[in-house]
Design an enzyme around this catalytic site. Structure first.
Site, PDB file in Angstrom:
ATOM      1  N   CYS A  83      -6.101 -98.143  85.707  1.00 48.27           N
ATOM      2  CA  CYS A  83      -4.808 -98.742  85.351  1.00 48.27           C
ATOM      3  C   CYS A  83      -4.934-100.225  85.057  1.00 48.27           C
ATOM      4  O   CYS A  83      -3.966-100.858  84.649  1.00 48.27           O
ATOM      5  CB  CYS A  83      -3.796 -98.506  86.464  1.00 48.27           C
ATOM      6  SG  CYS A  83      -3.874 -96.844  87.136  1.00 48.27           S
ATOM      7  N   CYS A 204       8.106 -94.240  92.769  1.00 48.61           N
ATOM      8  CA  CYS A 204       6.916 -94.070  91.922  1.00 48.61           C
ATOM      9  C   CYS A 204       7.191 -94.522  90.498  1.00 48.61           C
ATOM     10  O   CYS A 204       8.272 -94.273  89.963  1.00 48.61           O
ATOM     11  CB  CYS A 204       6.498 -92.614  91.884  1.00 48.61           C
ATOM     12  SG  CYS A 204       6.368 -91.838  93.504  1.00 48.61           S
ATOM     13  N   SER A 205       6.198 -95.142  89.868  1.00 48.85           N
ATOM     14  CA  SER A 205       6.330 -95.461  88.447  1.00 48.85           C
ATOM     15  C   SER A 205       6.233 -94.154  87.663  1.00 48.85           C
ATOM     16  O   SER A 205       5.623 -93.195  88.127  1.00 48.85           O
ATOM     17  CB  SER A 205       5.245 -96.453  88.024  1.00 48.85           C
ATOM     18  OG  SER A 205       3.962 -95.932  88.318  1.00 48.85           O
ATOM     19  N   LYS A 326       7.656 -99.767  87.360  1.00 50.44           N
ATOM     20  CA  LYS A 326       8.671 -98.851  87.873  1.00 50.44           C
ATOM     21  C   LYS A 326       9.751 -98.526  86.842  1.00 50.44           C
ATOM     22  O   LYS A 326      10.096 -97.379  86.650  1.00 50.44           O
ATOM     23  CB  LYS A 326       9.307 -99.476  89.124  1.00 50.44           C
ATOM     24  CG  LYS A 326      10.475 -98.705  89.689  1.00 50.44           C
ATOM     25  CD  LYS A 326      10.013 -97.375  90.265  1.00 50.44           C
ATOM     26  CE  LYS A 326      11.125 -96.371  90.372  1.00 50.44           C
ATOM     27  NZ  LYS A 326      11.410 -95.688  89.114  1.00 50.44           N
ATOM     28  N   HIS A 330       4.894 -97.003  82.798  1.00 48.79           N
ATOM     29  CA  HIS A 330       3.492 -97.281  83.141  1.00 48.79           C
ATOM     30  C   HIS A 330       2.535 -96.427  82.315  1.00 48.79           C
ATOM     31  O   HIS A 330       1.884 -95.523  82.821  1.00 48.79           O
ATOM     32  CB  HIS A 330       3.296 -97.045  84.650  1.00 48.79           C
ATOM     33  CG  HIS A 330       1.930 -97.370  85.163  1.00 48.79           C
ATOM     34  ND1 HIS A 330       1.085 -98.280  84.564  1.00 48.79           N
ATOM     35  CD2 HIS A 330       1.251 -96.907  86.250  1.00 48.79           C
ATOM     36  CE1 HIS A 330      -0.054 -98.349  85.260  1.00 48.79           C
ATOM     37  NE2 HIS A 330       0.021 -97.517  86.269  1.00 48.79           N
TER      38      HIS A 330
END
Ligand code: ZN
Lengths: 383, 130
Positions: A83, A204-205, A326, A330
């Site tokens: 990421c 969670c994103s 978020k 992402h």
């Protein structure tokens, strides 16, 4: 080393971009960045992407994107750091211009996550396959274990975690490129379907498609083009053990601490000098831990700080004015570049409704896996 | 996961075999070629003791496809009594709300997953509360 500046930025909207391919979105972002910079050609380019091989079955992205962008035969390199791929892509472009090897470099990032791959499995490749993933751990699971440890050690609450998501949605609602442009409430976060205890879905994103690109060049070229130069005053990267269980502490991310130390030293700054910061909030706990490890708050105080609004726009240190991972979305490989773009807009005074007044120094913190890699940049707006 | 990839980890998954640095005492699980603490390349094989405690945990309610039949399941970071840490499922937990950091556990030998293509059963350690 030469001074390096950012003079152009472009990104797609983040979200479920089913009508477009990975090539379409990268080229769209790259063309916008080139146009925004007003340059005629680029000398070299980097494409950050975590796992295009698993997500869409396409590797060799450097060449693929150079071809479709119509810039062959320039050097084109795919960089991968989970990421943190976007952040590392930017760092490579920075180093190439700083060293004098090239004058104008495009740093991009892209990910297409909604084309049918098993996203949980693809993302899990950023952890230790044999000793974490084999046992059935997922990425929400790894960060959830960080969260439980943080709650036990410092008394951090689920409500404090939720405050991060609420604040980031409030910011993201003001970002035209964000995936989710809606406010959410603490109760909605607390009552969402559980994903991995203590995380509900809104901790969670999301899974996203998207691409982002910036143009990096020298101060001289920026002046010639009459661009307000946004200068890169620090670029730092660090690594840590791949497995979360191998770290001395589960509640401190060593790669963040080490990269931050180098970045502050390089810029000659301290945490209180930073006007705004984009951090890697892949999960709500990540923003809390990182806000501590970057030195904005004492260890263990990050949850309280979020709850008190110290990280909101207008607070002590505005964090994730873009909406963060978020709310903005992402698309893993594009995230690090999108963070740079938020700083670029903020430092140019062009962030619209989410503008941090008088913003002059911005930081971007991008990490991979459960923090096994971290890359940090500090940018300074022109006077 | 191909058979060879599973097979070569058997000493660790079946017998908890680790490597201990002959210079600084760092325990590498799985064994390594070089010590991350002192850079020594000499290790002697040791077997880890199977008792420890939960350092942190989670309950995975959205799992990968290959664990779909077991979901939800608990997983944690376990610190063995010799201080070595590893990640393992916490098996046999009926009431997830009763899971706590600090609880004592023992590692037991269990089936972990099946390989989708070759169909082989793959085994390893899971933790159970003691
Ligand atoms: Zn050693």
């Amino acid at each position: 080393m030469r001074d390096v500046v950012v003079i152009g930025a472009g990104m797609t909207k983040f979200g479920e971009l089913w009508g477009k391919s990975i090539k379409d979105i990268f080229v769209e972002a790259a063309l916008k960045a080139i146009e925004d910079a007003g340059v005629k050609q680029i000398d070299s380019m980097y494409v950050g992407a975590m796992s295009s091989g698993l997500f869409v079955g396409q590797e060799h992205l450097g060449a693929v994107m150079a071809d479709y962008l119509g810039v062959t035969p320039i050097p084109a390199t795919h960089v991968e750091s989970a990421c943190a791929s976007g952040g590392v892509s930017f760092r490579q472009a920075y180093l190439e211009v700083a060293s004098g090897a090239s004058d104008i470099v495009l740093a991009g990032g892209v990910e297409k996550m909604t084309d049918g791959a098993d996203v949980t499995e693809a993302l899990a490749t950023a952890a230790d396959q044999e000793y974490e993933v084999y046992q059935g751990v997922t990425f929400p699971g790894l960060y959830a274990m960080i969260a439980h440890a943080h709650m036990k050690e410092f008394g951090t609450t689920r409500k404090q975690l939720a405050a991060v998501a609420v604040k980031n949605h409030r910011n993201g609602a003001k970002n035209p490129n964000a995936q989710f442009r809606s406010d959410i409430t603490i109760d909605q976060v607390l009552n969402a379907t559980m994903v991995s205890d203590p995380f509900g879905l809104l901790d969670c994103s999301p899974v996203s498609d998207g691409a982002a690109a910036v143009i990096v060049t020298t101060m001289e070229i920026a002046k010639k083009l009459k661009k307000k130069p946004i200068k890169v005053i620090a670029s730092a990267q660090a690594s840590d053990t791949i497995a979360l269980h191998s770290r001395p502490s589960i509640t401190t991310l060593g790669s963040v601490v080490n990269a931050a130390k180098k970045a502050y030293k390089m810029a000659g700054l301290k945490p209180s000098d930073i006007d705004l910061c984009e951090v890697h909030d892949c999960f709500t706990i990540a923003e809390i831990v990182v806000s501590e490890d970057l030195g904005f708050f004492k260890k263990g105080e990050g949850g309280k700080a979020a709850e008190k609004g110290l990280t909101a726009i207008g607070g002590k240190i505005p964090i994730n004015t873009s909406g963060g991972l978020k709310s903005k979305g992402h698309p893993v490989g594009a995230t690090g570049i999108a963070q740079i773009i938020e700083l670029y807009e903020q430092l140019n005074g062009k962030a619209g409704d989410r503008q941090v007044k008088g913003a002059r120094i911005g930081m971007a913190q991008n990490m991979g896996g459960s923090g096994a890699s971290c890359v940090i940049h500090i940018l300074e707006g022109g006077k | 996961m191909i058979t060879a990839r599973y097979h070569r980890e058997i000493p660790q998954r079946y017998r908890l075999e680790a490597g201990k640095c002959t210079k600084c005492g760092y325990v590498a699980f799985p064994p390594r070629l070089v010590c991350p603490k002192c850079n020594t390349k000499k290790f002697k094989p040791i077997v880890l003791k199977d008792e420890g405690k939960i350092i942190t945990y989670t309950v995975i309610r959205v799992g990968p496809d290959k664990f779909s039949k077991e979901t939800p399941y608990a997983i944690g970071i376990i610190e063995l009594n010799d201080k070595l840490r590893l990640t393992a499922q916490i098996a046999g937990v009926v009431d997830f709300d009763k899971l706590k950091i600090g609880q004592k556990v023992k590692l037991v030998f269990r089936k972990i997953q099946d390989d989708g293509k070759a169909g082989i059963h793959m085994y390893g350690y899971k933790a159970v509360l003691v």
